[in-house]
Design an enzyme around this catalytic site. Structure first.
Site, PDB file in Angstrom:
ATOM      1  N   PRO A  79      48.891  24.573 -78.314  1.00 38.78           N
ATOM      2  CA  PRO A  79      48.862  24.337 -76.863  1.00 38.78           C
ATOM      3  C   PRO A  79      47.563  23.685 -76.413  1.00 38.78           C
ATOM      4  O   PRO A  79      46.472  24.049 -76.861  1.00 38.78           O
ATOM      5  CB  PRO A  79      49.013  25.742 -76.274  1.00 38.78           C
ATOM      6  CG  PRO A  79      49.799  26.483 -77.306  1.00 38.78           C
ATOM      7  CD  PRO A  79      49.297  25.954 -78.627  1.00 38.78           C
ATOM      8  N   CYS A  80      47.715  22.724 -75.513  1.00 45.20           N
ATOM      9  CA  CYS A  80      46.559  21.908 -75.127  1.00 45.20           C
ATOM     10  C   CYS A  80      46.032  22.212 -73.730  1.00 45.20           C
ATOM     11  O   CYS A  80      45.023  21.642 -73.326  1.00 45.20           O
ATOM     12  CB  CYS A  80      46.942  20.429 -75.205  1.00 45.20           C
ATOM     13  SG  CYS A  80      48.261  19.975 -74.046  1.00 45.20           S
TER      14      CYS A  80
END
Length: 197
Positions: free
Chosen positions: A93-94
Site C-alpha cells: 500500500p502506497c
C-alpha cells in the site's frame, strides 16, 4: 526496454496484487503466476475475472489480509520449497508514502510497515528475484527509515538490491503522468548480469 517472451516455466507470486497489474505483465511474458494475495474485495473480483475465470493456468487467489497469511503456509499450499520460486512481485500500500500527503502526514501511517511485511515473504520464500513497486514518495527523506530497513533486511538475507528507479507510465504508452518507483533484488549467489532498469 524490450523484453522477449520467456521460454521456460518461470514462476511468480504476486502479493498486494490489487487488480493484477504485475500479474498481467507476467502473463504477457509467459510467466506462470501461481498465487496472488490481496484483501480488497473489489480488486479481488477484478483479479478473479481477469486471471482465474475460464483460464487454464489459474493463480491461487488469497483474498486475505496479508498479516493473517503465513509465508510458510503459502509455501506448503503451493507445494514449493524455499528457494524454488523465481519471482516475488508486489506493490505494498502506497497511501502513507503518497506525494499528496502534506508536511509529515503519512509518516506514521501503519500501512507503511507493510513494506517490511513484503520482506517477510522474501525471507521465507527466498525467491531468485523480487521486485517492489510503489509511489515515488517512498524515496522522500521522511520515509528513509522504511527504505533503509528494507535494504538492510535484503542485504542480510543474501540479496543484491539495485538502486531504486522511478519510471513514468507516460513513457510507456499510457496516457497518464504516473510516476512509480521500482526496487529489484536478486539472490547474490545467482551472479545474474542484468541491465537495470
Amino acid at each position: 526496454m524490450k523484453i522477449s517472451n520467456c521460454k521456460n516455466n518461470i514462476t511468480a507470486v504476486d502479493i498486494f496484487c490489487g487488480a493484477g497489474g504485475f500479474t498481467l505483465a507476467a502473463k504477457q511474458l509467459n510467466i506462470n503466476v501461481v498465487a496472488a494475495i490481496d484483501n480488497n474485495k473489489h480488486a479481488n473480483e477484478t483479479y478473479h475475472r481477469n486471471f482465474i475465470t475460464k483460464k487454464r493456468r489459474k493463480p491461487k487467489l488469497y483474498a486475505n489480509d496479508i498479516l493473517e497469511i503465513s509465508p510458510q503456509t503459502l509455501l506448503s499450499e503451493l507445494n514449493l520449497k524455499s528457494g524454488d520460486l523465481d519471482i516475488l512481485m508486489g506493490g505494498p500500500p502506497c497511501q502513507g508514502f503518497s506525494t499528496h500527503r502534506i508536511k509529515d502526514a503519512g509518516v506514521n501511517d501503519p500501512r507503511n510497515l507493510l513494506l517490511n511485511r513484503y520482506f517477510d515473504f522474501v525471507r521465507v520464500l527466498k525467491p531468485k528475484t523480487f521486485i517492489v513497486e510503489n509511489v515515488s514518495g517512498l524515496l522522500w527523506n521522511r520515509h528513509k527509515q522504511h527504505v533503509d530497513t528494507f535494504y538492510r533486511l535484503a542485504e542480510n538475507s543474501g540479496y543484491k538490491v539495485f538502486d531504486p528507479v522511478v519510471l513514468n507510465a507516460k513513457d510507456f504508452g499510457v496516457p497518464q503522468n504516473r510516476k512509480r518507483v521500482f526496487i529489484l533484488g536478486i539472490r547474490k549467489e545467482l551472479n545474474l548480469k542484468i541491465n537495470w532498469p
